[in-house]
Structure formats: C-alpha cells, structure tokens
Design a protein around this motif. Structure first.
Motif, PDB file in Angstrom:
ATOM      1  N   ALA A  37       4.543  16.314 -22.535  1.00  0.00           N
ATOM      2  CA  ALA A  37       5.944  15.906 -22.563  1.00  0.00           C
ATOM      3  C   ALA A  37       6.777  16.707 -21.570  1.00  0.00           C
ATOM      4  O   ALA A  37       7.747  16.189 -21.009  1.00  0.00           O
ATOM      5  N   LEU A  38       6.407  17.964 -21.332  1.00  0.00           N
ATOM      6  CA  LEU A  38       7.113  18.768 -20.346  1.00  0.00           C
ATOM      7  C   LEU A  38       6.797  18.274 -18.934  1.00  0.00           C
ATOM      8  O   LEU A  38       7.684  18.194 -18.072  1.00  0.00           O
ATOM      9  N   ARG A  39       5.548  17.919 -18.680  1.00  0.00           N
ATOM     10  CA  ARG A  39       5.189  17.366 -17.369  1.00  0.00           C
ATOM     11  C   ARG A  39       5.872  16.014 -17.153  1.00  0.00           C
ATOM     12  O   ARG A  39       6.305  15.690 -16.044  1.00  0.00           O
ATOM     13  N   LEU A  40       5.998  15.234 -18.219  1.00  0.00           N
ATOM     14  CA  LEU A  40       6.707  13.958 -18.126  1.00  0.00           C
ATOM     15  C   LEU A  40       8.176  14.193 -17.799  1.00  0.00           C
ATOM     16  O   LEU A  40       8.764  13.484 -16.972  1.00  0.00           O
ATOM     17  N   ALA A  41       8.792  15.182 -18.437  1.00  0.00           N
ATOM     18  CA  ALA A  41      10.193  15.496 -18.153  1.00  0.00           C
ATOM     19  C   ALA A  41      10.383  15.847 -16.684  1.00  0.00           C
ATOM     20  O   ALA A  41      11.417  15.522 -16.079  1.00  0.00           O
ATOM     21  N   ASP A  42       9.386  16.490 -16.082  1.00  0.00           N
ATOM     22  CA  ASP A  42       9.436  16.898 -14.680  1.00  0.00           C
ATOM     23  C   ASP A  42       9.082  15.727 -13.764  1.00  0.00           C
ATOM     24  O   ASP A  42       8.204  15.812 -12.898  1.00  0.00           O
ATOM     25  N   SER A  43       9.755  14.594 -13.998  1.00  0.00           N
ATOM     26  CA  SER A  43       9.555  13.382 -13.185  1.00  0.00           C
ATOM     27  C   SER A  43       8.093  12.972 -13.100  1.00  0.00           C
ATOM     28  O   SER A  43       7.654  12.393 -12.105  1.00  0.00           O
ATOM     29  N   MET A  44       7.328  13.294 -14.135  1.00  0.00           N
ATOM     30  CA  MET A  44       5.909  12.987 -14.221  1.00  0.00           C
ATOM     31  C   MET A  44       5.161  13.473 -12.988  1.00  0.00           C
ATOM     32  O   MET A  44       4.225  12.846 -12.491  1.00  0.00           O
ATOM     33  N   GLY A  45       5.588  14.647 -12.481  1.00  0.00           N
ATOM     34  CA  GLY A  45       4.860  15.269 -11.387  1.00  0.00           C
ATOM     35  C   GLY A  45       4.972  14.556 -10.061  1.00  0.00           C
ATOM     36  O   GLY A  45       4.079  14.678  -9.215  1.00  0.00           O
ATOM     37  N   ASN A  46       6.067  13.837  -9.822  1.00  0.00           N
ATOM     38  CA  ASN A  46       6.231  13.216  -8.509  1.00  0.00           C
ATOM     39  C   ASN A  46       6.740  14.235  -7.502  1.00  0.00           C
ATOM     40  O   ASN A  46       7.664  14.997  -7.782  1.00  0.00           O
ATOM     41  N   GLY A  47       6.104  14.243  -6.327  1.00  0.00           N
ATOM     42  CA  GLY A  47       6.567  15.068  -5.232  1.00  0.00           C
ATOM     43  C   GLY A  47       7.282  14.229  -4.187  1.00  0.00           C
ATOM     44  O   GLY A  47       8.422  14.497  -3.817  1.00  0.00           O
ATOM     45  N   ALA A  48       6.625  13.183  -3.714  1.00  0.00           N
ATOM     46  CA  ALA A  48       7.222  12.249  -2.761  1.00  0.00           C
ATOM     47  C   ALA A  48       6.452  10.931  -2.841  1.00  0.00           C
ATOM     48  O   ALA A  48       5.332  10.875  -3.371  1.00  0.00           O
ATOM     49  N   PHE A  49       7.061   9.887  -2.304  1.00  0.00           N
ATOM     50  CA  PHE A  49       6.439   8.569  -2.321  1.00  0.00           C
ATOM     51  C   PHE A  49       6.636   7.938  -0.955  1.00  0.00           C
ATOM     52  O   PHE A  49       7.753   7.923  -0.418  1.00  0.00           O
ATOM     53  N   PRO A  56       0.872  -1.186   0.000  1.00  0.00           N
ATOM     54  CA  PRO A  56       0.000   0.000   0.000  1.00  0.00           C
ATOM     55  C   PRO A  56       0.904   1.229   0.000  1.00  0.00           C
ATOM     56  O   PRO A  56       2.002   1.205   0.575  1.00  0.00           O
ATOM     57  N   ALA A  57       0.480   2.305  -0.631  1.00  0.00           N
ATOM     58  CA  ALA A  57       1.385   3.452  -0.742  1.00  0.00           C
ATOM     59  C   ALA A  57       0.613   4.760  -0.896  1.00  0.00           C
ATOM     60  O   ALA A  57      -0.532   4.780  -1.354  1.00  0.00           O
ATOM     61  N   PHE A  58       1.278   5.842  -0.506  1.00  0.00           N
ATOM     62  CA  PHE A  58       0.870   7.189  -0.854  1.00  0.00           C
ATOM     63  C   PHE A  58       1.834   7.718  -1.902  1.00  0.00           C
ATOM     64  O   PHE A  58       3.049   7.547  -1.773  1.00  0.00           O
ATOM     65  N   GLU A  59       1.302   8.370  -2.922  1.00  0.00           N
ATOM     66  CA  GLU A  59       2.130   9.265  -3.707  1.00  0.00           C
ATOM     67  C   GLU A  59       1.662  10.681  -3.424  1.00  0.00           C
ATOM     68  O   GLU A  59       0.454  10.950  -3.407  1.00  0.00           O
ATOM     69  N   ILE A  60       2.604  11.571  -3.170  1.00  0.00           N
ATOM     70  CA  ILE A  60       2.305  12.996  -3.158  1.00  0.00           C
ATOM     71  C   ILE A  60       2.683  13.517  -4.534  1.00  0.00           C
ATOM     72  O   ILE A  60       3.862  13.595  -4.885  1.00  0.00           O
ATOM     73  N   ALA A  61       1.673  13.793  -5.331  1.00  0.00           N
ATOM     74  CA  ALA A  61       1.905  14.323  -6.674  1.00  0.00           C
ATOM     75  C   ALA A  61       2.151  15.826  -6.564  1.00  0.00           C
ATOM     76  O   ALA A  61       1.482  16.527  -5.802  1.00  0.00           O
ATOM     77  N   ASP A  62       3.128  16.303  -7.319  1.00  0.00           N
ATOM     78  CA  ASP A  62       3.469  17.716  -7.287  1.00  0.00           C
ATOM     79  C   ASP A  62       4.208  18.021  -8.583  1.00  0.00           C
ATOM     80  O   ASP A  62       4.796  17.137  -9.197  1.00  0.00           O
ATOM     81  N   GLY A  63       4.207  19.262  -9.014  1.00  0.00           N
ATOM     82  CA  GLY A  63       4.858  19.599 -10.269  1.00  0.00           C
ATOM     83  C   GLY A  63       5.562  20.924 -10.197  1.00  0.00           C
ATOM     84  O   GLY A  63       5.132  21.832  -9.468  1.00  0.00           O
ATOM     85  N   ARG A  64       6.634  21.008 -10.952  1.00  0.00           N
ATOM     86  CA  ARG A  64       7.389  22.249 -11.040  1.00  0.00           C
ATOM     87  C   ARG A  64       7.069  23.009 -12.311  1.00  0.00           C
ATOM     88  O   ARG A  64       7.669  24.051 -12.609  1.00  0.00           O
ATOM     89  N   VAL A  65       6.118  22.502 -13.076  1.00  0.00           N
ATOM     90  CA  VAL A  65       5.585  23.201 -14.240  1.00  0.00           C
ATOM     91  C   VAL A  65       4.080  23.311 -14.044  1.00  0.00           C
ATOM     92  O   VAL A  65       3.482  22.531 -13.300  1.00  0.00           O
ATOM     93  N   PRO A  66       3.406  24.274 -14.692  1.00  0.00           N
ATOM     94  CA  PRO A  66       1.963  24.417 -14.496  1.00  0.00           C
ATOM     95  C   PRO A  66       1.207  23.155 -14.909  1.00  0.00           C
ATOM     96  O   PRO A  66       1.649  22.422 -15.810  1.00  0.00           O
ATOM     97  N   PRO A  67       0.076  22.866 -14.278  1.00  0.00           N
ATOM     98  CA  PRO A  67      -0.676  21.657 -14.612  1.00  0.00           C
ATOM     99  C   PRO A  67      -1.188  21.622 -16.039  1.00  0.00           C
ATOM    100  O   PRO A  67      -1.491  20.550 -16.566  1.00  0.00           O
ATOM    101  N   ASP A  68      -1.289  22.793 -16.705  1.00  0.00           N
ATOM    102  CA  ASP A  68      -1.736  22.816 -18.091  1.00  0.00           C
ATOM    103  C   ASP A  68      -0.558  22.845 -19.070  1.00  0.00           C
ATOM    104  O   ASP A  68      -0.746  23.079 -20.264  1.00  0.00           O
ATOM    105  N   ALA A  69       0.654  22.592 -18.587  1.00  0.00           N
ATOM    106  CA  ALA A  69       1.818  22.529 -19.464  1.00  0.00           C
ATOM    107  C   ALA A  69       1.692  21.332 -20.401  1.00  0.00           C
ATOM    108  O   ALA A  69       0.975  20.365 -20.092  1.00  0.00           O
ATOM    109  N   PRO A  70       2.360  21.357 -21.555  1.00  0.00           N
ATOM    110  CA  PRO A  70       2.313  20.204 -22.462  1.00  0.00           C
ATOM    111  C   PRO A  70       2.728  18.916 -21.748  1.00  0.00           C
ATOM    112  O   PRO A  70       3.578  18.920 -20.854  1.00  0.00           O
TER     113      PRO A  70
END
Length: 273
Positions: free
Chosen positions: A154-166, A138-152
């Motif tokens: 591929a850019l969100r994927l480059a940003d570790s796919m929006g991982n904040g913590a696990f 069982p797990a928590f992911e804290i999703a977070d992003g360093r680019v805006p949520p409406d960014a393209p």
C-alpha cells in the motif's frame, strides 16, 4: 487514514521524487503517523500528490492483475498509479539517469482511451473496453520508487505505484487486428537485450484495461485521453549507463530513447526537470 497523515506522506513522496531520493520515514514522519494499509488509503495519498504537483493525470499504470498478487496491496482488486504530465515524454525522449533513484526499464503495450470509463456496478465487457480505446501504443515505462522495494504494498501504491517516467511511442488507431501477443525486442546500443511478449499480460494486454476499469474508484476517474499502460512485456532491465534504447513491437511499432548521465541536455523531448 487521517487527512493530515495523508498530506504529510504525500509531501514527502512528492519532494523525494523531485530530488531523486528515497524517503526516510523514521526521520521525517512523526512516530504516531499512520501509513496507508489499503488501496483506498493509498489513493488518498496519490490524490494529494497530484494536487501538490500541479500536474495533469496523463494516464495510469496498472498492476496486481492476478488475484494472488492483490493481497500484497491490502485489497482484492487490481491497483494503479497515475502517470503525471511532468513525467510523460513522447518518443524519442532524452532521459538523464540522475533524475531517478534505481530506474528499471519496461517495454509495455499501452492503450489510449477515446472516451471516459466511469465507475459502474455492471462490469465492463472486453468488447466495451475495445470500443472505448482510440489507439494502441508501444511504450517504455521507467519504473522507479521513492520507498524501498520491500516496503508494504500500500505504501508503494501511494508512491504513484513506482512510476518514474513514461515514454509513449506513436499511436496506432487501426489496432484491433494487430498481434498483441507477438514478440517484443529490446535493443540497447544495437544489442538485443531482452525478448518478451504481450501474452505475459493475461494473454492479451487489452484485458488489463478491462480489469482496471472494473477496479474503480481510483484516485481520479478514467478519462478520454488517458493512456493505460498494462505492465511489462519484457523482463525489467536496470538502467545504469548512457546509451540508445529501442523496443520493437512488430506491427504495433517502435519506441526509442537516449539515456544520458549528468550532462545538460538539449532537445525537444527531454526529461529535464
């Protein structure tokens, strides 16, 4: 994508994660810089972020499991972001909100690989994937992003796919007969906030691991010891205040954390960077 463009973007994203802020691409990137437009280009940036961080890849978060979601990332296959060791904290964890930009809490079924799953031409079967899994968590992911949520995508994927913590819970090795489609209850300060189900992930979250194994290459290979987290079984919840958080995955177990604000933390399993 030029090597220098990938390196420059990776540097910005890595620094923004350390500082818990959004990148300002207009201010910080030269006007002629090419941003990633495909998964392969996004993985090029991810690989550079891993190098800059000096951290190990502890696992992967997978998304775009459904065919209709993949075009947003510029490709035709599921995609994934690495879970870096500096942002993986065993349950129970202490999480300070100031380390994130706009954190979302997700309850996820995750699988620990017992052996490597190298890229190959013949697709992996679900039974082969099951044989390669050492444990279910069982797990928590804290999703977070360093680019805006409406960014393209591929850019969100480059940003570790929006991982904040696990935050992984205790591994269950005798997992095959456990109900992976059963209810998942998210409780904050004793109040049930959300109820979800592993059935949201293709009917069985194990299939997400199969899809990822067959979507390689990523920015690095799938290795024994990696944890594959399969997507949220509950509606994501914004983390905005201090509190005690627990998710009950039934027979699979529980995962918990304490959310704090700005004060200094003490404890073994802290997100204290």
């Amino acid at each position: 994508m030029k090597t220098e463009d990938a390196a420059r973007l990776a540097g910005l994203l890595h620094a923004a994660r350390q500082d818990a802020r959004l990148v300002d691409l207009l201010a910080d990137m030269p006007a002629d810089t090419r941003l990633p437009a495909t998964p392969d280009e996004a993985y090029q940036v991810q690989a550079e972020i891993v190098r800059l961080s000096g951290e190990d890849i502890r696992g992967w978060k997978v998304t775009a499991l459904k065919e209709e979601d993949r075009a947003a990332y510029g490709g035709r296959r599921p995609v994934a972001g690495p879970l870096l060791s500096g942002w993986v904290f065993p349950s129970p964890a202490e999480v300070p909100l100031f380390r994130f930009v706009a954190p979302l809490l997700e309850c996820e079924f995750a699988f620990l690989l017992g052996r490597d799953l190298p890229p190959r031409e013949t697709p992996y079967t679900l039974e082969e994937i099951a044989d390669a899994v050492a444990a279910l968590l069982p797990a928590f992911e804290i999703a977070d992003g360093r680019v805006p949520p409406d960014a393209p995508g591929a850019l969100r994927l480059a940003d570790s796919m929006g991982n904040g913590a696990f935050i992984p819970g205790p591994p269950v090795t005798d997992w095959r007969a456990l109900d992976r489609a059963g209810p998942v209850r998210l409780v904050i300060d004793g109040i049930e906030i959300e109820t979800g189900s592993g059935a949201r992930i293709l009917g069985d979250p194990l299939k997400a691991v199969q899809h990822l194994a067959n979507a390689q290459p990523l920015c690095a290979p799938l290795r024994a010891g990696h944890i594959i987290t399969t997507g949220t079984a509950t509606t994501p919840v914004r983390l905005e205040r201090a509190g005690r958080v627990e998710a009950d995955f039934g027979a699979v177990g529980r995962v918990g954390m304490r959310v704090r604000l700005l004060e200094h933390l003490r404890g073994v399993n802290q997100v204290a960077l």
